[in-house]
Design an enzyme around this catalytic site. Structure first.
Site, short mmCIF file in Angstrom:
data_model
loop_
_atom_site.label_atom_id
_atom_site.label_comp_id
_atom_site.label_asym_id
_atom_site.label_seq_id
_atom_site.Cartn_x
_atom_site.Cartn_y
_atom_site.Cartn_z
CB CYS A 17 43.40 37.39 35.72
SG CYS A 17 44.18 36.86 37.46
CG HIS A 46 41.79 31.70 47.87
ND1 HIS A 46 41.67 32.57 47.35
CD2 HIS A 46 42.49 31.16 48.82
CE1 HIS A 46 41.55 33.42 48.83
NE2 HIS A 46 42.16 32.53 49.53
CG HIS A 79 45.16 36.30 47.87
ND1 HIS A 79 45.40 35.28 48.46
CD2 HIS A 79 43.69 36.24 47.89
CE1 HIS A 79 45.44 34.41 47.38
NE2 HIS A 79 43.64 34.61 46.96
CG HIS A 129 39.01 38.03 50.79
ND1 HIS A 129 40.58 38.33 50.19
CD2 HIS A 129 38.61 36.34 49.29
CE1 HIS A 129 40.68 37.46 48.57
NE2 HIS A 129 39.53 36.54 48.48
CD GLU A 131 42.04 41.99 47.10
OE1 GLU A 131 42.30 42.93 46.66
OE2 GLU A 131 41.75 40.88 46.23
CB THR A 170 41.25 43.36 43.27
OG1 THR A 170 41.78 42.22 43.62
CG2 THR A 170 42.55 45.36 43.08
CB SER A 229 36.93 37.15 46.72
OG SER A 229 35.89 38.10 46.87
CG ASN A 230 37.66 35.46 40.75
OD1 ASN A 230 37.62 34.92 39.44
ND2 ASN A 230 38.68 35.16 41.99
CB SER A 273 43.03 31.34 41.20
OG SER A 273 41.64 31.40 41.93
#
Length: 316
Positions: A17, A46, A79, A129, A131, A170, A229-230, A273
């Site tokens: 992204c 990450h 983050h 986390h 973030e 996010t 996480s994503n 990522s």
């Protein structure tokens, strides 16, 4: 020997992204400007492959600021970090560059605005986390209450139920977050939400592509790191949308070929990522074993770009 046929559905968008792309550029440009070593507090993004590549160029990854010498530049990860971190770097007169994703910074600003208006914050996010730690660290202790699930909402005791606002990490699951928001609004009708959803465009777009892909195949691989996480949310979204086999792999060597025995189609996506080189590596691994037909499943077109900080655009 004839290879068995396989339809490979490729999610679009997938992979890097704008925030990740910017963070990596920041480290590369810092190395170019100041030379090695440049210190990075926490993994810049990450992904082991990305971190290892930057380490090879002279980046030194540390967990805390006190591991950094005063006379070398330090970069804060995409983050985000608690306010205390840049404050400590400034006290030590360190050169530092903040690589926090602008969409995470937007949530930080939002939290501060609500706090200045006398509201206590509820943050929807994952405990521990980076973030979440960074966002909660924008406000004084006790000003942000963390919830992860709708069940958590029933257990919190805010200072004043009439003076609350919520923000989110996010990189959460859009659908799971909607359930937590509904629980917050049911219990605290006066709670104020963000003007625009905090879950970033890239997270939302990648989850939508997975949902579209899951209608076409019952198997899916997500390329990404276990601490991303994503990426983990993409696996969960795939499983919830109908993929009976949805797995996270860091790269082609992690693929469990026995589990895929007999498949005739599979979906491939990647967390925000994960670099394209790892996606291509996985596609090539399938082409080595199957007669592959590729199909793109496109649900959005991304053209977002974030500028790097001015300090890196100026000559040394």
């Amino acid at each position: 020997m004839t290879k068995p046929p396989l339809t490979l559905y490729l999610a679009a968008p997938r992979g890097f992204c704008a925030g990740v792309d910017r963070a990596i550029k920041i480290v590369e440009m810092a190395l170019e400007k100041w030379g090695a070593p440049v210190y990075v507090r926490h993994e810049i993004v990450h992904n082991k492959y990305v971190v290892d590549a930057l380490r090879d160029q002279g980046a030194v990854f540390v967990e805390e600021l006190d591991e950094c010498p005063d006379d070398r530049p330090v970069i804060f990860s995409a983050h985000g970090v608690p306010k205390a971190v840049p404050a400590a770097a400034a006290r030590r007169e360190m050169v530092y560059v903040d690589a926090t994703c602008p969409l995470v910074s937007k949530v930080h600003i939002e939290a501060e605005r609500h706090h200045s208006n006398g509201l206590q914050m509820v943050m929807i996010g994952h405990a521990g986390h980076p973030e979440t730690v960074g966002t909660m660290g924008q406000l004084p202790e006790g000003e942000v209450i963390l919830v992860e699930t709708p069940e958590d909402v029933a257990t919190i005791t805010p200072r004043d139920p009439e003076k609350l606002a919520f923000i989110t990490q996010t990189t959460l699951s859009v659908d799971d977050t909607a359930d937590v928001v509904a629980a917050l609004q049911a219990r605290f009708p006066a709670i104020i939400g963000p003007h625009k959803e905090d879950i970033c465009y890239a997270t939302t777009n990648r989850q939508e592509a997975v949902k579209a892909m899951a209608t076409k195949t019952s198997a899916m691989l997500v390329i990404g790191a276990p601490n991303s996480s994503n990426s983990r949310r993409l696996v969960e979204v795939g499983a919830k949308t109908g993929c009976t086999y949805a797995q996270l792999v860091q790269r082609a060597t992690d693929i469990d070929w026995r589990a895929l025995d007999g498949i005739d189609s599979i979906g491939i996506t990647a967390g925000a990522s994960a670099p394209e080189v790892l996606i291509n590596e996985v596609i090539d691994a399938f082409k080595a074993r199957y007669d592959v037909t590729e199909e793109i499943v496109e649900t959005a077109v991304e053209n977002v770009e974030f500028k790097v900080p001015r300090v890196l655009r100026q000559p040394a």
